[in-house]
Design an enzyme around this catalytic site. Structure first.
Site, short mmCIF file in Angstrom:
data_model
loop_
_atom_site.label_atom_id
_atom_site.label_comp_id
_atom_site.label_asym_id
_atom_site.label_seq_id
_atom_site.Cartn_x
_atom_site.Cartn_y
_atom_site.Cartn_z
N ALA A 19 40.66 35.18 46.10
CA ALA A 19 39.74 36.28 45.82
C ALA A 19 38.72 35.91 44.75
O ALA A 19 37.52 36.14 44.91
CB ALA A 19 40.53 37.52 45.40
N ASN A 52 44.27 34.54 34.36
CA ASN A 52 44.79 35.55 33.45
C ASN A 52 45.94 34.98 32.62
O ASN A 52 46.66 34.09 33.05
CB ASN A 52 45.31 36.76 34.23
CG ASN A 52 44.19 37.60 34.81
OD1 ASN A 52 43.13 37.75 34.19
ND2 ASN A 52 44.40 38.15 35.99
N LYS A 65 42.14 40.87 26.96
CA LYS A 65 42.26 41.04 28.41
C LYS A 65 43.70 41.32 28.82
O LYS A 65 43.96 42.04 29.80
CB LYS A 65 41.73 39.80 29.14
CG LYS A 65 41.48 40.01 30.63
CD LYS A 65 40.63 38.89 31.19
CE LYS A 65 40.17 39.22 32.62
NZ LYS A 65 41.25 39.15 33.59
N ASN A 93 49.58 44.64 36.18
CA ASN A 93 50.05 43.60 37.09
C ASN A 93 51.52 43.78 37.39
O ASN A 93 51.95 43.83 38.54
CB ASN A 93 49.77 42.21 36.51
CG ASN A 93 48.49 41.61 37.03
OD1 ASN A 93 48.41 41.17 38.17
ND2 ASN A 93 47.46 41.59 36.20
N SER A 152 46.58 41.36 41.24
CA SER A 152 46.97 40.11 41.90
C SER A 152 48.48 39.92 41.97
O SER A 152 49.00 39.37 42.95
CB SER A 152 46.33 38.91 41.19
OG SER A 152 46.74 38.86 39.83
N GLU A 176 52.83 35.20 38.14
CA GLU A 176 52.39 34.52 36.92
C GLU A 176 53.12 35.08 35.69
O GLU A 176 52.51 35.58 34.75
CB GLU A 176 50.88 34.67 36.78
CG GLU A 176 50.10 34.00 37.90
CD GLU A 176 48.61 34.17 37.75
OE1 GLU A 176 47.93 33.19 37.40
OE2 GLU A 176 48.12 35.28 37.99
#
Length: 314
Positions: free
Chosen positions: A14, A107, A196, A204, A266, A278
Protein backbone atom coordinates in the site's frame (compact mmCIF):
# COMPACT_ATOMS: atom_id res chain seq x y z
CA UNK A 1 11.51 19.85 -14.03
CA UNK A 2 14.35 17.52 -14.85
CA UNK A 3 13.66 14.26 -13.01
CA UNK A 4 17.26 13.04 -13.08
CA UNK A 5 17.40 11.21 -9.72
CA UNK A 6 16.59 7.53 -9.99
CA UNK A 7 14.16 6.50 -7.24
CA UNK A 8 13.83 2.90 -6.10
CA UNK A 9 10.85 1.47 -4.23
CA UNK A 10 11.54 -1.58 -2.06
CA UNK A 11 8.21 -3.20 -1.27
CA UNK A 12 5.26 -2.04 -3.34
CA UNK A 13 2.38 -2.77 -0.98
CA UNK A 14 0.00 0.00 0.00
CA UNK A 15 2.71 2.51 0.96
CA UNK A 16 5.22 1.73 -1.77
CA UNK A 17 2.50 1.43 -4.38
CA UNK A 18 0.90 4.76 -3.46
CA UNK A 19 4.03 6.90 -3.23
CA UNK A 20 5.80 5.13 -6.09
CA UNK A 21 2.87 5.57 -8.45
CA UNK A 22 2.45 9.24 -7.52
CA UNK A 23 6.16 9.94 -8.07
CA UNK A 24 6.22 8.09 -11.39
CA UNK A 25 3.17 9.98 -12.63
CA UNK A 26 4.95 13.22 -11.68
CA UNK A 27 7.70 12.31 -14.15
CA UNK A 28 10.32 10.76 -11.90
CA UNK A 29 12.38 7.74 -12.91
CA UNK A 30 10.91 5.20 -10.47
CA UNK A 31 11.92 1.54 -10.21
CA UNK A 32 10.06 -1.07 -8.14
CA UNK A 33 11.59 -4.14 -6.50
CA UNK A 34 8.76 -6.64 -6.08
CA UNK A 35 8.28 -10.20 -4.89
CA UNK A 36 4.91 -11.93 -5.01
CA UNK A 37 3.25 -9.13 -7.00
CA UNK A 38 5.88 -9.00 -9.74
CA UNK A 39 4.01 -10.85 -12.50
CA UNK A 40 0.67 -9.15 -11.82
CA UNK A 41 2.24 -5.68 -11.83
CA UNK A 42 4.27 -6.40 -14.94
CA UNK A 43 1.10 -7.55 -16.70
CA UNK A 44 -1.48 -5.08 -15.38
CA UNK A 45 0.54 -2.16 -14.00
CA UNK A 46 -0.15 -0.41 -10.71
CA UNK A 47 -3.64 0.83 -9.90
CA UNK A 48 -4.59 3.44 -7.32
CA UNK A 49 -8.22 3.90 -6.29
CA UNK A 50 -8.10 7.13 -4.32
CA UNK A 51 -10.83 9.17 -2.71
CA UNK A 52 -8.41 12.13 -2.92
CA UNK A 53 -6.71 11.81 -6.32
CA UNK A 54 -9.24 9.72 -8.23
CA UNK A 55 -8.58 6.41 -9.95
CA UNK A 56 -5.08 6.35 -11.43
CA UNK A 57 -3.12 3.70 -13.28
CA UNK A 58 0.60 3.37 -13.96
CA UNK A 59 0.53 1.09 -16.96
CA UNK A 60 4.24 0.81 -17.72
CA UNK A 61 5.98 -0.13 -14.49
CA UNK A 62 9.75 -0.52 -14.23
CA UNK A 63 9.50 -3.64 -12.09
CA UNK A 64 12.15 -6.13 -11.01
CA UNK A 65 12.05 -9.43 -9.18
CA UNK A 66 15.67 -9.45 -8.03
CA UNK A 67 18.38 -6.94 -7.25
CA UNK A 68 20.69 -8.10 -10.05
CA UNK A 69 18.27 -6.71 -12.66
CA UNK A 70 17.49 -3.44 -10.89
CA UNK A 71 19.66 -0.39 -11.67
CA UNK A 72 21.43 1.46 -8.88
CA UNK A 73 19.18 4.15 -7.39
CA UNK A 74 20.01 7.58 -5.95
CA UNK A 75 17.05 7.46 -3.57
CA UNK A 76 15.54 4.33 -2.04
CA UNK A 77 12.14 4.35 -0.37
CA UNK A 78 11.97 1.29 1.88
CA UNK A 79 8.29 0.44 2.27
CA UNK A 80 8.51 -3.22 3.30
CA UNK A 81 7.43 -4.29 6.78
CA UNK A 82 9.87 -3.93 9.67
CA UNK A 83 9.60 -7.69 10.20
CA UNK A 84 11.93 -8.16 7.20
CA UNK A 85 14.49 -5.43 8.01
CA UNK A 86 17.37 -7.84 8.70
CA UNK A 87 16.92 -9.26 5.20
CA UNK A 88 16.60 -5.78 3.67
CA UNK A 89 20.10 -4.55 4.55
CA UNK A 90 21.94 -6.50 1.81
CA UNK A 91 19.19 -5.66 -0.68
CA UNK A 92 19.53 -1.95 0.08
CA UNK A 93 23.31 -2.16 -0.28
CA UNK A 94 23.01 -3.89 -3.65
CA UNK A 95 20.60 -1.44 -5.29
CA UNK A 96 21.88 1.81 -3.76
CA UNK A 97 24.16 4.03 -5.81
CA UNK A 98 27.22 5.64 -4.19
CA UNK A 99 26.02 8.14 -1.59
CA UNK A 100 22.38 7.16 -2.01
CA UNK A 101 19.66 8.40 0.32
CA UNK A 102 17.71 5.58 2.00
CA UNK A 103 14.31 6.54 3.43
CA UNK A 104 12.71 4.12 5.92
CA UNK A 105 8.96 4.58 5.43
CA UNK A 106 7.95 2.32 8.29
CA UNK A 107 6.14 2.49 11.63
CA UNK A 108 7.69 1.97 15.05
CA UNK A 109 10.77 2.80 17.10
CA UNK A 110 14.47 2.05 16.74
CA UNK A 111 14.26 1.24 13.04
CA UNK A 112 17.16 3.37 11.83
CA UNK A 113 19.33 2.63 14.88
CA UNK A 114 19.03 -1.11 14.25
CA UNK A 115 19.59 -0.87 10.51
CA UNK A 116 22.49 1.62 10.48
CA UNK A 117 25.28 -0.85 11.45
CA UNK A 118 24.19 -3.15 8.63
CA UNK A 119 24.57 -0.53 5.88
CA UNK A 120 27.63 0.97 4.21
CA UNK A 121 28.84 4.17 5.86
CA UNK A 122 28.53 5.99 2.54
CA UNK A 123 24.73 5.80 2.52
CA UNK A 124 22.54 8.53 3.99
CA UNK A 125 19.81 7.10 6.21
CA UNK A 126 16.53 8.99 6.64
CA UNK A 127 13.11 8.34 8.12
CA UNK A 128 9.91 8.95 6.22
CA UNK A 129 6.90 9.25 8.52
CA UNK A 130 3.76 8.70 6.47
CA UNK A 131 0.31 9.84 7.54
CA UNK A 132 -2.03 7.96 5.26
CA UNK A 133 -5.07 5.70 5.22
CA UNK A 134 -4.40 3.13 2.53
CA UNK A 135 -4.39 -0.62 2.02
CA UNK A 136 -3.76 -3.10 -0.74
CA UNK A 137 -6.87 -4.83 -2.09
CA UNK A 138 -5.09 -7.05 -4.60
CA UNK A 139 -1.76 -7.51 -6.38
CA UNK A 140 -0.73 -4.05 -7.56
CA UNK A 141 -4.02 -2.45 -6.42
CA UNK A 142 -4.01 0.22 -3.68
CA UNK A 143 -7.12 1.63 -2.03
CA UNK A 144 -6.44 5.15 -0.71
CA UNK A 145 -9.03 6.53 1.71
CA UNK A 146 -7.46 9.75 2.97
CA UNK A 147 -4.32 11.77 3.80
CA UNK A 148 -0.92 11.03 2.23
CA UNK A 149 1.30 13.71 3.75
CA UNK A 150 4.68 12.81 5.21
CA UNK A 151 7.67 14.17 7.11
CA UNK A 152 11.32 13.45 6.40
CA UNK A 153 13.96 13.30 9.13
CA UNK A 154 17.73 12.82 8.71
CA UNK A 155 19.26 10.03 10.80
CA UNK A 156 22.89 9.46 9.79
CA UNK A 157 25.41 9.13 7.00
CA UNK A 158 28.80 10.41 5.89
CA UNK A 159 30.17 13.35 7.85
CA UNK A 160 28.53 16.43 6.37
CA UNK A 161 27.44 19.81 7.64
CA UNK A 162 23.95 20.26 9.03
CA UNK A 163 23.18 22.54 6.11
CA UNK A 164 23.98 19.67 3.73
CA UNK A 165 21.67 17.37 5.67
CA UNK A 166 18.94 19.97 5.34
CA UNK A 167 19.61 20.21 1.60
CA UNK A 168 19.07 16.44 1.30
CA UNK A 169 15.79 16.71 3.19
CA UNK A 170 14.67 19.60 1.02
CA UNK A 171 15.49 17.66 -2.14
CA UNK A 172 13.42 14.72 -0.93
CA UNK A 173 10.51 16.96 0.00
CA UNK A 174 10.51 18.49 -3.46
CA UNK A 175 9.96 15.04 -5.02
CA UNK A 176 6.78 14.52 -3.05
CA UNK A 177 5.55 18.08 -3.46
CA UNK A 178 5.97 17.75 -7.23
CA UNK A 179 3.75 14.67 -6.99
CA UNK A 180 1.02 16.74 -5.32
CA UNK A 181 1.71 15.58 -1.77
CA UNK A 182 2.40 17.59 1.38
CA UNK A 183 5.88 16.96 2.74
CA UNK A 184 7.78 18.62 5.56
CA UNK A 185 10.88 18.03 7.64
CA UNK A 186 11.45 17.42 11.34
CA UNK A 187 14.66 17.98 13.27
CA UNK A 188 14.43 15.27 15.95
CA UNK A 189 13.90 11.72 14.71
CA UNK A 190 13.14 10.16 18.09
CA UNK A 191 10.60 12.89 18.83
CA UNK A 192 8.94 12.27 15.46
CA UNK A 193 8.78 8.49 15.87
CA UNK A 194 7.40 8.63 19.42
CA UNK A 195 4.83 11.17 18.29
CA UNK A 196 3.65 8.88 15.49
CA UNK A 197 3.60 5.89 17.84
CA UNK A 198 0.98 7.61 20.00
CA UNK A 199 -1.59 6.77 17.29
CA UNK A 200 -0.09 3.53 16.00
CA UNK A 201 0.24 1.77 19.36
CA UNK A 202 -3.50 1.64 20.17
CA UNK A 203 -5.14 1.37 16.76
CA UNK A 204 -2.86 -1.13 15.05
CA UNK A 205 -3.07 -3.62 17.89
CA UNK A 206 -6.71 -3.07 18.81
CA UNK A 207 -7.86 -3.45 15.21
CA UNK A 208 -6.29 -6.92 15.06
CA UNK A 209 -7.32 -7.97 18.56
CA UNK A 210 -10.92 -6.74 18.31
CA UNK A 211 -11.37 -7.45 14.58
CA UNK A 212 -12.59 -3.87 14.16
CA UNK A 213 -11.92 -0.75 12.16
CA UNK A 214 -11.12 2.60 13.73
CA UNK A 215 -14.72 3.85 13.56
CA UNK A 216 -16.06 0.85 15.48
CA UNK A 217 -13.33 1.28 18.09
CA UNK A 218 -14.19 4.95 18.49
CA UNK A 219 -17.96 4.41 18.69
CA UNK A 220 -17.70 2.04 21.64
CA UNK A 221 -17.11 3.79 24.96
CA UNK A 222 -14.88 1.03 26.38
CA UNK A 223 -12.59 0.61 23.38
CA UNK A 224 -12.41 4.37 22.86
CA UNK A 225 -11.31 4.83 26.48
CA UNK A 226 -8.76 2.03 26.08
CA UNK A 227 -7.32 3.64 22.95
CA UNK A 228 -6.97 6.94 24.79
CA UNK A 229 -5.34 5.28 27.80
CA UNK A 230 -2.77 3.52 25.60
CA UNK A 231 -2.06 6.82 23.86
CA UNK A 232 -1.43 8.46 27.23
CA UNK A 233 0.98 5.68 28.25
CA UNK A 234 3.03 6.31 25.10
CA UNK A 235 2.98 10.06 25.78
CA UNK A 236 4.14 9.48 29.38
CA UNK A 237 7.12 7.36 28.30
CA UNK A 238 8.07 9.79 25.53
CA UNK A 239 7.93 12.68 27.98
CA UNK A 240 10.11 10.78 30.45
CA UNK A 241 12.64 10.32 27.64
CA UNK A 242 12.67 14.08 27.02
CA UNK A 243 10.40 14.17 23.97
CA UNK A 244 7.71 16.72 24.72
CA UNK A 245 4.39 16.04 23.02
CA UNK A 246 2.11 18.83 21.75
CA UNK A 247 -0.45 20.17 24.20
CA UNK A 248 -3.61 18.04 24.53
CA UNK A 249 -2.08 15.61 22.02
CA UNK A 250 -4.19 12.61 23.04
CA UNK A 251 -7.50 14.48 22.81
CA UNK A 252 -6.48 15.95 19.45
CA UNK A 253 -5.62 12.51 18.04
CA UNK A 254 -8.88 11.06 19.32
CA UNK A 255 -10.77 13.89 17.63
CA UNK A 256 -8.79 13.38 14.41
CA UNK A 257 -9.61 9.66 14.46
CA UNK A 258 -13.30 10.52 14.86
CA UNK A 259 -13.06 12.41 11.58
CA UNK A 260 -11.32 9.58 9.71
CA UNK A 261 -13.16 7.21 7.39
CA UNK A 262 -13.60 3.57 8.41
CA UNK A 263 -9.99 2.43 8.44
CA UNK A 264 -8.33 -0.91 9.07
CA UNK A 265 -4.67 -0.31 10.01
CA UNK A 266 -1.85 -2.38 8.56
CA UNK A 267 -1.61 -4.76 11.53
CA UNK A 268 -5.22 -5.80 10.98
CA UNK A 269 -4.40 -6.84 7.41
CA UNK A 270 -1.18 -8.57 8.48
CA UNK A 271 -3.03 -10.65 11.07
CA UNK A 272 -5.95 -11.42 8.76
CA UNK A 273 -3.58 -12.62 6.03
CA UNK A 274 -1.44 -14.58 8.52
CA UNK A 275 1.60 -12.38 7.95
CA UNK A 276 4.01 -11.52 10.80
CA UNK A 277 2.81 -8.51 12.80
CA UNK A 278 5.21 -5.66 13.54
CA UNK A 279 5.26 -6.32 17.28
CA UNK A 280 8.93 -5.53 17.81
CA UNK A 281 9.04 -2.04 16.27
CA UNK A 282 5.61 -0.93 17.51
CA UNK A 283 5.52 -2.50 20.99
CA UNK A 284 8.68 -4.25 22.19
CA UNK A 285 11.04 -1.27 21.82
CA UNK A 286 8.55 1.05 23.54
CA UNK A 287 8.00 -1.37 26.43
CA UNK A 288 11.74 -1.88 26.91
CA UNK A 289 12.26 1.88 26.93
CA UNK A 290 9.44 2.24 29.47
CA UNK A 291 11.19 -0.21 31.81
CA UNK A 292 14.45 1.70 31.44
CA UNK A 293 12.87 5.02 32.44
CA UNK A 294 10.65 3.51 35.14
CA UNK A 295 7.25 4.21 33.59
CA UNK A 296 4.54 1.54 33.64
CA UNK A 297 2.57 0.77 30.46
CA UNK A 298 0.07 -1.83 31.76
CA UNK A 299 -2.53 -1.48 29.00
CA UNK A 300 0.07 -1.40 26.24
CA UNK A 301 1.77 -4.45 27.71
CA UNK A 302 -1.51 -6.36 27.94
CA UNK A 303 -2.26 -5.47 24.31
CA UNK A 304 1.20 -6.65 23.28
CA UNK A 305 0.84 -9.93 25.22
CA UNK A 306 -2.57 -10.55 23.64
CA UNK A 307 -1.14 -9.97 20.17
CA UNK A 308 1.72 -12.35 20.90
CA UNK A 309 -0.85 -14.97 21.86
CA UNK A 310 -2.67 -14.46 18.55
CA UNK A 311 0.61 -14.57 16.61
CA UNK A 312 1.66 -17.86 18.22
CA UNK A 313 -1.70 -19.59 17.94
CA UNK A 314 -1.75 -22.28 15.21
Amino acid sequence: MNPTPRIGIIGAGAIGGFYGLMLARAGYDVHFLLRSEYRAVLRDGLQLNSSVHGNLTLESVQAYQNTAEMPACDWLLVCAKTTSNAELAPIISQVASAGAKVVMMQNGLGIEDELRPLLPDSLHLLAGLCYICAHRSGPGVVEHQSLGNLNLVYHSGPKIEESEQQAILSEGCEFFKAAGLDCGTMANLNQARWQKLVWNAPYNGLSALLDSDTRAIMQNADSRALAGAIMQEVVDVATACGYQMPNSFVSKLLAATDRMPDYLPSMYHDFALKRPMELHAIYEVALQTAREVGIAMPRTEMLYQSLRFLAQRP
